[in-house]
Design a protein around this motif. Structure first.
Motif, PDB file in Angstrom:
ATOM      1  N   UNK A  13       3.580  -1.432 -17.775  1.00  0.00           N
ATOM      2  CA  UNK A  13       2.645  -1.569 -18.681  1.00  0.00           C
ATOM      3  C   UNK A  13       2.178  -0.642 -19.632  1.00  0.00           C
ATOM      4  N   UNK A  14       2.458   0.579 -19.081  1.00  0.00           N
ATOM      5  CA  UNK A  14       2.157   1.583 -19.935  1.00  0.00           C
ATOM      6  C   UNK A  14       1.031   2.153 -19.723  1.00  0.00           C
ATOM      7  N   UNK A  15       0.060   1.587 -18.658  1.00  0.00           N
ATOM      8  CA  UNK A  15      -1.383   2.246 -18.485  1.00  0.00           C
ATOM      9  C   UNK A  15      -1.042   3.304 -17.745  1.00  0.00           C
ATOM     10  N   UNK A  16      -2.359   4.008 -17.629  1.00  0.00           N
ATOM     11  CA  UNK A  16      -2.449   5.455 -17.104  1.00  0.00           C
ATOM     12  C   UNK A  16      -2.156   5.148 -15.588  1.00  0.00           C
ATOM     13  N   UNK A  17      -3.121   4.385 -14.890  1.00  0.00           N
ATOM     14  CA  UNK A  17      -2.954   4.043 -13.600  1.00  0.00           C
ATOM     15  C   UNK A  17      -2.291   2.919 -12.961  1.00  0.00           C
ATOM     16  N   UNK A  18      -1.400   3.120 -12.295  1.00  0.00           N
ATOM     17  CA  UNK A  18      -0.467   1.842 -11.554  1.00  0.00           C
ATOM     18  C   UNK A  18      -0.756   2.026 -10.188  1.00  0.00           C
ATOM     19  N   UNK A  19       0.112   1.107  -9.574  1.00  0.00           N
ATOM     20  CA  UNK A  19       0.092   1.016  -7.925  1.00  0.00           C
ATOM     21  C   UNK A  19       0.668   2.068  -7.246  1.00  0.00           C
ATOM     22  N   UNK A  20       1.277   2.892  -7.854  1.00  0.00           N
ATOM     23  CA  UNK A  20       2.299   3.856  -7.094  1.00  0.00           C
ATOM     24  C   UNK A  20       1.549   4.798  -5.998  1.00  0.00           C
ATOM     25  N   UNK A  21       0.464   5.224  -6.382  1.00  0.00           N
ATOM     26  CA  UNK A  21      -0.455   6.229  -5.364  1.00  0.00           C
ATOM     27  C   UNK A  21      -0.910   5.066  -4.135  1.00  0.00           C
ATOM     28  N   UNK A  22      -1.232   4.132  -4.604  1.00  0.00           N
ATOM     29  CA  UNK A  22      -2.037   3.158  -3.621  1.00  0.00           C
ATOM     30  C   UNK A  22      -0.852   2.619  -2.625  1.00  0.00           C
ATOM     31  N   UNK A  23       0.545   2.303  -3.355  1.00  0.00           N
ATOM     32  CA  UNK A  23       1.609   1.934  -2.403  1.00  0.00           C
ATOM     33  C   UNK A  23       1.877   3.075  -1.054  1.00  0.00           C
ATOM     34  N   UNK A  64       5.803  -6.668 -20.762  1.00  0.00           N
ATOM     35  CA  UNK A  64       6.841  -7.851 -21.323  1.00  0.00           C
ATOM     36  C   UNK A  64       8.356  -7.545 -20.725  1.00  0.00           C
ATOM     37  N   UNK A  65       8.801  -6.405 -21.053  1.00  0.00           N
ATOM     38  CA  UNK A  65      10.333  -6.233 -20.789  1.00  0.00           C
ATOM     39  C   UNK A  65      10.386  -6.583 -19.480  1.00  0.00           C
ATOM     40  N   UNK A  66       9.695  -5.730 -18.496  1.00  0.00           N
ATOM     41  CA  UNK A  66       9.849  -6.028 -16.923  1.00  0.00           C
ATOM     42  C   UNK A  66       9.769  -7.326 -16.735  1.00  0.00           C
ATOM     43  N   UNK A  67       8.632  -8.005 -17.328  1.00  0.00           N
ATOM     44  CA  UNK A  67       8.691  -9.444 -16.737  1.00  0.00           C
ATOM     45  C   UNK A  67       9.919 -10.300 -17.138  1.00  0.00           C
ATOM     46  N   UNK A 105      11.072  -9.174 -13.128  1.00  0.00           N
ATOM     47  CA  UNK A 105      10.153  -8.199 -12.308  1.00  0.00           C
ATOM     48  C   UNK A 105       9.387  -8.893 -11.265  1.00  0.00           C
ATOM     49  N   UNK A 106       8.889  -9.845 -11.880  1.00  0.00           N
ATOM     50  CA  UNK A 106       7.821 -10.488 -11.044  1.00  0.00           C
ATOM     51  C   UNK A 106       8.582 -11.328  -9.681  1.00  0.00           C
TER      52      UNK A 106
END
Length: 239
Positions: free
Chosen positions: A50-60, A116-119, A123-124
């Motif tokens: 998504x290009x957003x600064x925060x994603x799930x990686x740290x929580x994962x 969009x490209x990942x979806x 990716x879903x």
């Protein structure tokens, strides 16, 4: 400056509420109340594409440990199996493949936030992404609610698998290794023969061969899973 920061925090909070609104009922179905911590749960559902600064990686990263400890404790309580069998079951129950299976069963795919490209690339339904997001949700649960409620979530979601046969049988690669030795054959050899697709939806094709017996190819979302699938197919065909 303080006033400006407060306005920005409030704007982010409002935006998070809007973006998380469609997934709120889904989270409540898991026993989670996202109100007041919208940003945390939004982060758990957000892929890096998504290009957003925060994603799930740290929580994962955190959720992986929550899941491992929860399952290990549960298995220890349930029976008196030796360490080897406990480890065998633990590895199967916390695998990315299992996490993705649980994610699909609870309807998580539609709530994963992808670029969009990942979806468009599927990716879903990627086992890699779904497994990671499933763990990220456990990480978010730990941050917001602590270990006990997060362990209870694991026990509810993994109940059927822990009570079932997951991990009770020997891992296909171990089984093939022992079959080859028992039949006086050289150890199986695994070869990566193809890798295709973008990183978030990669496909790996692995070939396993046992000299003077045969070869089998298999494809999966990771090299490890492809090797496992190839070993399983080899045993089905030649043993």
């Amino acid at each position: 400056m303080v006033h400006r920061n407060a306005l920005e925090q409030n704007r982010t909070r409002i935006l998070s509420k809007v973006q998380l609104n469609e997934s709120a009922d889904f989270l409540r179905g898991l026993g989670v109340e996202p109100e007041g911590q919208e940003g945390l749960w939004l982060e758990a559902l957000t892929h890096g594409s998504t290009g957003e600064k925060r994603n799930y990686e740290r929580l994962e990263f955190l959720g992986d440990r929550v899941l491992g400890l929860s399952i290990a404790e549960w298995l220890y309580e349930r029976n008196d199996d030796a360490e080897g069998k406990l480890s065998q079951r633990l590895n199967a129950l916390v695998s990315r493949e299992m996490c993705a299976k649980i994610a699909r069963e609870i309807g998580l795919p539609v709530h994963v936030r992808l670029g969009k490209q990942a979806r468009d690339d599927g990716g879903a339904d990627s086992a890699n992404i779904l497994g990671d997001v499933m763990e990220a949700l456990l990480g978010a649960s730990f941050v917001s609610r602590g270990f006990d409620p997060s362990r209870n979530m694991v026990r509810e979601l993994w109940s059927k698998e822990v009570s079932g046969y997951a991990g009770r049988q020997k891992h296909p690669k171990s089984a093939l290794q022992e079959w080859a030795a028992g039949n006086r054959r050289k150890p199986p050899e695994y070869e990566l023969i193809d890798r295709s697709g973008p990183d978030h939806a990669a496909r790996f094709t692995v070939r396993v061969s046992v000299k003077n017996v045969g070869t089998v190819d298999a494809e999966a979302n990771s090299k490890q899973e492809a090797e496992t699938a190839a070993a399983r197919k080899f045993m089905e065909k030649f043993s």
